[in-house]
Write an enzyme that holds these catalytic residues in place. Structure first.
Site, PDB file in Angstrom:
ATOM      1  N   GLU A 262       0.839  -1.201   0.000  1.00 30.97           N
ATOM      2  CA  GLU A 262       0.000   0.000   0.000  1.00 30.97           C
ATOM      3  C   GLU A 262       0.875   1.252   0.000  1.00 30.97           C
ATOM      4  O   GLU A 262       1.764   1.358   0.842  1.00 30.97           O
ATOM      5  CB  GLU A 262      -0.925  -0.004   1.225  1.00 30.97           C
ATOM      6  CG  GLU A 262      -1.899  -1.174   1.241  1.00 30.97           C
ATOM      7  CD  GLU A 262      -2.821  -1.182   2.465  1.00 30.97           C
ATOM      8  OE1 GLU A 262      -2.748  -0.231   3.273  1.00 30.97           O
ATOM      9  OE2 GLU A 262      -3.597  -2.140   2.611  1.00 30.97           O
ATOM     10  N   HIS A 281      -7.903   1.343   1.620  1.00 30.75           N
ATOM     11  CA  HIS A 281      -7.847   1.084   3.058  1.00 30.75           C
ATOM     12  C   HIS A 281      -8.744   2.076   3.811  1.00 30.75           C
ATOM     13  O   HIS A 281      -8.312   2.745   4.756  1.00 30.75           O
ATOM     14  CB  HIS A 281      -6.415   1.170   3.568  1.00 30.75           C
ATOM     15  CG  HIS A 281      -6.181   0.328   4.784  1.00 30.75           C
ATOM     16  ND1 HIS A 281      -5.040  -0.421   4.963  1.00 30.75           N
ATOM     17  CD2 HIS A 281      -6.937   0.104   5.896  1.00 30.75           C
ATOM     18  CE1 HIS A 281      -5.102  -1.054   6.130  1.00 30.75           C
ATOM     19  NE2 HIS A 281      -6.251  -0.754   6.706  1.00 30.75           N
TER      20      HIS A 281
END
Length: 313
Positions: A262, A281
């Site tokens: 990420e 997220h």
């Protein structure tokens, strides 16, 4: 005056509530600038983070006065718990603050992916009218399979029942006699849950045991018209295997909020994959949950530092 460093976003009002007793450094750029972060924590008594700031041996060494880590959320895989324990640094997650947000995200994913009617804006604006191709399925009467049955999964189960979904779950860490199983079909194995469910939602931490828990073999056990939702932790799903399953029609759809890396790298294996929804997220972060979690975390950090002052006074 004790110092608190906040390295990722949180509710500004909650952050400001700390300023009456603490020197607060609130800089969301710190998560991107490791050297600056390490310098900032040199005299810090507390640090508040989300999931991207790595609270590891390097950071702890740079923060000799550190007494508490406030976690804006519940996942702890970015925090070296053993190192914190060895240093006597308290770790305070915000348990219970984002359960409703994650539950709503999961059920939104179930509704969208089962219905299969929300990927057509481009085609319709091009003059197409693909009604028959978009006759999807209802969630009512379908089975939601929860992998892990902790607090957030139970909140998801409660709301799914209101949509007339059947709920099943697998959690080897929850006793078969636990009252939490009431109204839920308990499975003794992940394999049996995957084979039975129409919607699979993950609710597990990232550990050695859960790394690529949903791999090619696990995906092969799922129904071809089933869908997968992961709002738990990146790394629990083998992304390459998922991409292959979706491209080859062995799975009807998936919604991912968490990833092995990420932000996603350029050229991700997930690029161009059909029937796939990706979000950054964000499942547990709404305006409401951010305010709740931020205030809980501020209160947690304040309490630890106040106790520390009492002990040393």
């Amino acid at each position: 005056m004790p110092k608190i460093v906040i390295s990722e976003f949180m509710d500004e009002q909650a952050a400001a509530s700390l300023e009456d007793r603490f020197a607060v450094v609130f800089d969301t750029a710190l998560v991107e600038e490791r050297a600056t972060l390490l310098a900032a924590v040199a005299e810090a008594d507390g640090i508040i983070v989300r999931n991207r700031t790595q609270v590891d041996a390097e950071l702890l060494a740079a923060a000799p006065r550190l007494k508490v880590v406030g976690r804006l959320g519940v996942g702890l895989d970015n925090i070296d718990l053993d190192a914190c324990k060895a240093r006597g640094v308290a770790v305070k997650p915000a348990y219970g603050g984002n359960g409703s947000s994650v539950a709503e995200y999961v059920l939104t994913g179930a509704l969208m992916l089962r219905r299969q009617a929300y990927f057509t804006s481009h085609a319709m604006l091009a003059g197409k009218w693909p009604r028959q191709a978009l006759i999807g399925r209802e969630v009512a009467g379908s089975t939601l399979g929860l992998v892990g049955f902790g607090a957030i999964a139970r909140e998801t189960a409660r709301r799914a029942s209101a949509l007339d979904m059947e709920v099943a779950a697998f959690d080897p860490h929850l006793s078969a006699e636990a009252p939490e199983w009431s109204g839920v079909e308990r499975h003794d194995s992940l394999a049996s849950l995957l084979e039975a469910a129409d919607v699979i939602s993950l609710h597990v931490p990232l550990t050695e045991a859960t790394q690529h828990l949903i791999d090619a073999e696990a995906l092969g056990r799922m129904k071809s018209d089933a869908v997968l939702i992961n709002a738990a932790r990146g790394g629990t799903v083998d992304e390459a295997a998922l991409a292959d399953a979706l491209r080859n029609g062995r799975l009807a759809g998936a919604m991912l909020d968490v990833f092995e890396q990420e932000p996603l790298p350029v050229g991700s294996v997930l690029e161009g994959v059909p029937n796939l929804i990706l979000t950054p997220h964000i499942a547990g972060v709404t305006q409401e949950s951010n305010a709740r979690i931020s205030q809980m975390t501020a209160d947690n950090v304040r309490a630890v530092l106040a106790q520390s002052v009492e002990v040393h006074s």
